[in-house]
Design a protein around this motif. Structure first.
Motif, PDB file in Angstrom:
ATOM      1  N   ASP A  71     -61.892  19.522  -0.396  1.00 60.21           N
ATOM      2  CA  ASP A  71     -62.436  20.647  -1.163  1.00 60.21           C
ATOM      3  C   ASP A  71     -62.876  21.782  -0.247  1.00 60.21           C
ATOM      4  OD1 ASP A  71     -61.967  19.248  -3.515  1.00 60.21           O
ATOM      5  OD2 ASP A  71     -64.082  18.770  -3.880  1.00 60.21           O
ATOM      6  N   GLU A  72     -63.517  21.435   0.856  1.00 52.44           N
ATOM      7  CA  GLU A  72     -63.976  22.462   1.787  1.00 52.44           C
ATOM      8  C   GLU A  72     -62.792  23.186   2.419  1.00 52.44           C
ATOM      9  OE1 GLU A  72     -66.491  23.233   5.782  1.00 52.44           O
ATOM     10  OE2 GLU A  72     -64.604  22.136   5.682  1.00 52.44           O
ATOM     11  N   ALA A  73     -61.760  22.447   2.783  1.00 51.50           N
ATOM     12  CA  ALA A  73     -60.567  23.070   3.376  1.00 51.50           C
ATOM     13  C   ALA A  73     -59.862  23.968   2.360  1.00 51.50           C
ATOM     14  CB  ALA A  73     -59.616  21.994   3.895  1.00 51.50           C
ATOM     15  N   LEU A  74     -59.777  23.523   1.116  1.00 55.10           N
ATOM     16  CA  LEU A  74     -59.146  24.335   0.077  1.00 55.10           C
ATOM     17  C   LEU A  74     -59.934  25.633  -0.140  1.00 55.10           C
ATOM     18  CD1 LEU A  74     -56.896  24.624  -2.038  1.00 55.10           C
ATOM     19  CD2 LEU A  74     -58.399  23.408  -3.645  1.00 55.10           C
ATOM     20  N   ALA A  75     -61.245  25.543  -0.134  1.00 54.05           N
ATOM     21  CA  ALA A  75     -62.082  26.736  -0.307  1.00 54.05           C
ATOM     22  C   ALA A  75     -61.874  27.721   0.848  1.00 54.05           C
ATOM     23  CB  ALA A  75     -63.557  26.334  -0.410  1.00 54.05           C
ATOM     24  N   ARG A  76     -61.667  27.217   2.048  1.00 52.84           N
ATOM     25  CA  ARG A  76     -61.473  28.081   3.215  1.00 52.84           C
ATOM     26  C   ARG A  76     -60.092  28.723   3.244  1.00 52.84           C
ATOM     27  NH1 ARG A  76     -61.680  25.391   8.237  1.00 52.84           N
ATOM     28  NH2 ARG A  76     -61.333  23.486   7.119  1.00 52.84           N
ATOM     29  N   HIS A  77     -59.075  27.994   2.758  1.00 54.53           N
ATOM     30  CA  HIS A  77     -57.694  28.462   2.909  1.00 54.53           C
ATOM     31  C   HIS A  77     -57.041  28.945   1.619  1.00 54.53           C
ATOM     32  CE1 HIS A  77     -57.539  27.267   7.099  1.00 54.53           C
ATOM     33  NE2 HIS A  77     -58.150  26.163   6.751  1.00 54.53           N
ATOM     34  N   GLY A  78     -57.567  28.579   0.462  1.00 59.23           N
ATOM     35  CA  GLY A  78     -57.011  29.031  -0.804  1.00 59.23           C
ATOM     36  C   GLY A  78     -55.827  28.239  -1.306  1.00 59.23           C
ATOM     37  N   GLU A  79     -55.104  27.609  -0.414  1.00 57.75           N
ATOM     38  CA  GLU A  79     -53.980  26.725  -0.750  1.00 57.75           C
ATOM     39  C   GLU A  79     -53.829  25.705   0.366  1.00 57.75           C
ATOM     40  OE1 GLU A  79     -49.136  26.644  -1.493  1.00 57.75           O
ATOM     41  OE2 GLU A  79     -50.094  28.571  -1.110  1.00 57.75           O
ATOM     42  N   LEU A  80     -53.557  24.470  -0.023  1.00 57.87           N
ATOM     43  CA  LEU A  80     -53.259  23.418   0.948  1.00 57.87           C
ATOM     44  C   LEU A  80     -51.947  22.766   0.557  1.00 57.87           C
ATOM     45  CD1 LEU A  80     -56.696  21.561   1.325  1.00 57.87           C
ATOM     46  CD2 LEU A  80     -55.703  23.263   2.878  1.00 57.87           C
ATOM     47  N   ARG A  81     -51.152  22.442   1.549  1.00 55.48           N
ATOM     48  CA  ARG A  81     -49.936  21.654   1.353  1.00 55.48           C
ATOM     49  C   ARG A  81     -50.040  20.425   2.234  1.00 55.48           C
ATOM     50  NH1 ARG A  81     -45.258  26.355   1.389  1.00 55.48           N
ATOM     51  NH2 ARG A  81     -46.365  27.758  -0.030  1.00 55.48           N
ATOM     52  N   LEU A  82     -49.342  19.378   1.832  1.00 54.74           N
ATOM     53  CA  LEU A  82     -49.401  18.126   2.574  1.00 54.74           C
ATOM     54  C   LEU A  82     -48.252  17.216   2.172  1.00 54.74           C
ATOM     55  CD1 LEU A  82     -50.636  15.676   0.503  1.00 54.74           C
ATOM     56  CD2 LEU A  82     -52.527  17.292   0.592  1.00 54.74           C
ATOM     57  N   VAL A  83     -48.101  16.160   2.927  1.00 56.09           N
ATOM     58  CA  VAL A  83     -47.178  15.087   2.563  1.00 56.09           C
ATOM     59  C   VAL A  83     -48.024  13.841   2.371  1.00 56.09           C
ATOM     60  CG1 VAL A  83     -45.215  13.679   3.265  1.00 56.09           C
ATOM     61  CG2 VAL A  83     -45.256  16.122   3.836  1.00 56.09           C
ATOM     62  N   SER A  84     -48.083  13.389   1.127  1.00 55.68           N
ATOM     63  CA  SER A  84     -48.822  12.161   0.816  1.00 55.68           C
ATOM     64  C   SER A  84     -48.006  10.976   1.299  1.00 55.68           C
ATOM     65  CB  SER A  84     -49.036  12.066  -0.700  1.00 55.68           C
ATOM     66  OG  SER A  84     -49.569  10.811  -1.039  1.00 55.68           O
ATOM     67  N   ARG A  85     -48.675  10.026   1.922  1.00 56.24           N
ATOM     68  CA  ARG A  85     -47.970   8.833   2.378  1.00 56.24           C
ATOM     69  C   ARG A  85     -48.590   7.594   1.775  1.00 56.24           C
ATOM     70  NH1 ARG A  85     -49.062   7.246   8.393  1.00 56.24           N
ATOM     71  NH2 ARG A  85     -50.417   5.751   7.468  1.00 56.24           N
ATOM     72  N   GLY A  86     -47.749   6.597   1.618  1.00 53.31           N
ATOM     73  CA  GLY A  86     -48.217   5.297   1.154  1.00 53.31           C
ATOM     74  C   GLY A  86     -49.051   5.351  -0.104  1.00 53.31           C
ATOM     75  N   GLY A  87     -50.157   4.667  -0.077  1.00 52.49           N
ATOM     76  CA  GLY A  87     -51.020   4.546  -1.241  1.00 52.49           C
ATOM     77  C   GLY A  87     -51.962   5.708  -1.476  1.00 52.49           C
TER      78      GLY A  87
ATOM     79  N   ASP B   2     -38.329  12.443   8.100  1.00 51.22           N
ATOM     80  CA  ASP B   2     -36.903  12.124   8.148  1.00 51.22           C
ATOM     81  C   ASP B   2     -36.576  11.107   9.224  1.00 51.22           C
ATOM     82  OD1 ASP B   2     -36.308  13.794   6.049  1.00 51.22           O
ATOM     83  OD2 ASP B   2     -35.540  15.438   7.298  1.00 51.22           O
ATOM     84  N   HIS B   3     -37.313  11.123  10.316  1.00 56.16           N
ATOM     85  CA  HIS B   3     -37.017  10.236  11.442  1.00 56.16           C
ATOM     86  C   HIS B   3     -37.931   9.017  11.517  1.00 56.16           C
ATOM     87  CE1 HIS B   3     -35.201  14.114  12.603  1.00 56.16           C
ATOM     88  NE2 HIS B   3     -34.216  13.319  12.960  1.00 56.16           N
ATOM     89  N   CYS B   4     -38.765   8.838  10.525  1.00 55.76           N
ATOM     90  CA  CYS B   4     -39.703   7.716  10.534  1.00 55.76           C
ATOM     91  C   CYS B   4     -39.011   6.453  10.023  1.00 55.76           C
ATOM     92  CB  CYS B   4     -40.915   8.041   9.667  1.00 55.76           C
ATOM     93  SG  CYS B   4     -42.123   6.699   9.616  1.00 55.76           S
ATOM     94  N   GLU B   5     -39.132   5.379  10.778  1.00 57.63           N
ATOM     95  CA  GLU B   5     -38.504   4.117  10.364  1.00 57.63           C
ATOM     96  C   GLU B   5     -39.218   3.468   9.180  1.00 57.63           C
ATOM     97  OE1 GLU B   5     -40.423   1.080  13.619  1.00 57.63           O
ATOM     98  OE2 GLU B   5     -38.864   2.469  14.315  1.00 57.63           O
ATOM     99  N   LEU B   6     -40.414   3.936   8.851  1.00 56.02           N
ATOM    100  CA  LEU B   6     -41.173   3.398   7.717  1.00 56.02           C
ATOM    101  C   LEU B   6     -41.084   4.274   6.470  1.00 56.02           C
ATOM    102  CD1 LEU B   6     -44.402   2.313   9.625  1.00 56.02           C
ATOM    103  CD2 LEU B   6     -42.462   0.886   8.962  1.00 56.02           C
ATOM    104  N   ARG B   7     -40.163   5.236   6.455  1.00 53.89           N
ATOM    105  CA  ARG B   7     -40.070   6.192   5.345  1.00 53.89           C
ATOM    106  C   ARG B   7     -39.945   5.500   3.987  1.00 53.89           C
ATOM    107  NH1 ARG B   7     -38.216  11.868   4.489  1.00 53.89           N
ATOM    108  NH2 ARG B   7     -37.731  11.957   2.260  1.00 53.89           N
ATOM    109  N   ASP B   8     -39.075   4.531   3.871  1.00 56.85           N
ATOM    110  CA  ASP B   8     -38.890   3.854   2.581  1.00 56.85           C
ATOM    111  C   ASP B   8     -40.163   3.145   2.142  1.00 56.85           C
ATOM    112  OD1 ASP B   8     -36.298   4.764   2.389  1.00 56.85           O
ATOM    113  OD2 ASP B   8     -35.416   2.928   3.217  1.00 56.85           O
ATOM    114  N   GLU B   9     -40.834   2.494   3.066  1.00 55.29           N
ATOM    115  CA  GLU B   9     -42.093   1.799   2.774  1.00 55.29           C
ATOM    116  C   GLU B   9     -43.212   2.793   2.437  1.00 55.29           C
ATOM    117  OE1 GLU B   9     -45.346  -0.609   5.415  1.00 55.29           O
ATOM    118  OE2 GLU B   9     -43.233  -0.983   5.832  1.00 55.29           O
ATOM    119  N   CYS B  10     -43.235   3.891   3.145  1.00 57.68           N
ATOM    120  CA  CYS B  10     -44.288   4.903   2.994  1.00 57.68           C
ATOM    121  C   CYS B  10     -44.145   5.686   1.687  1.00 57.68           C
ATOM    122  CB  CYS B  10     -44.233   5.849   4.190  1.00 57.68           C
ATOM    123  SG  CYS B  10     -45.321   7.264   4.103  1.00 57.68           S
TER     124      CYS B  10
END
Length: 145
Positions: free
Chosen positions: A84-100, A127-135
């Motif tokens: 929440d604090e980061a969103l308030a500072r930047h106005g938009e956040l992007r990310l890649v959710s992994r796993g759970g 793309d190069h992560c060997e755990l991509r399918d699991e993640c």
């Protein structure tokens, strides 16, 4: 000592070993440096979680990479407060959710987006992560309206 459960501050150089240990415990590499890192600390100024924001050099888009809460502090709102604090500072956040972590981001109101909106370095990591399918990585974002 403070009466608050935790507070958020900029990371300091002496926090880096703890940040790296937290990242390693989650199966990630050490963070490159403390630039863009904010930490949640308990009343004794011990790090209980952190968020690193990497800014895209071309357009300034803020990418969460990563947000981590120490396992004993999960459920106390640390991750939510950091996001929440980061969103308030930047106005938009992007990310890649992994796993759970997908339910966490969805509960915060983040939406799924296309990979074309994610910084190439993050796409390459997946793309190069060997755990991509699991993640099961999922690109996401949230904007302040």
């Amino acid at each position: 000592m403070t009466d608050e459960l935790f507070t958020i501050r900029d990371a300091r150089a002496d926090d880096k070993p703890v940040l790296d240990a937290y990242a390693n415990a989650e199966g990630m590499d050490a963070i490159p440096d403390i630039e863009g890192v904010r930490v949640a600390v308990n009343g004794d100024d011990e790090v209980v979680g952190f968020i690193r924001i990497a800014l895209d050099e071309e357009d300034g888009t803020a990418f969460v990479n990563p947000v981590i809460t120490h396992e004993t502090w999960r459920g106390y709102g640390v991750g939510r407060a950091l996001m929440d604090e980061a969103l308030a500072r930047h106005g938009e956040l992007r990310l890649v959710s992994r796993g759970g972590s997908l339910p966490f981001y969805e509960a915060l109101g983040y939406e799924r987006i296309g990979w074309d909106l994610i910084k190439m370095a993050l796409v390459d990591d997946c793309d190069h992560c060997e755990l991509r399918d699991e993640c099961g990585p999922v690109p996401m974002r949230k904007r302040l309206d």
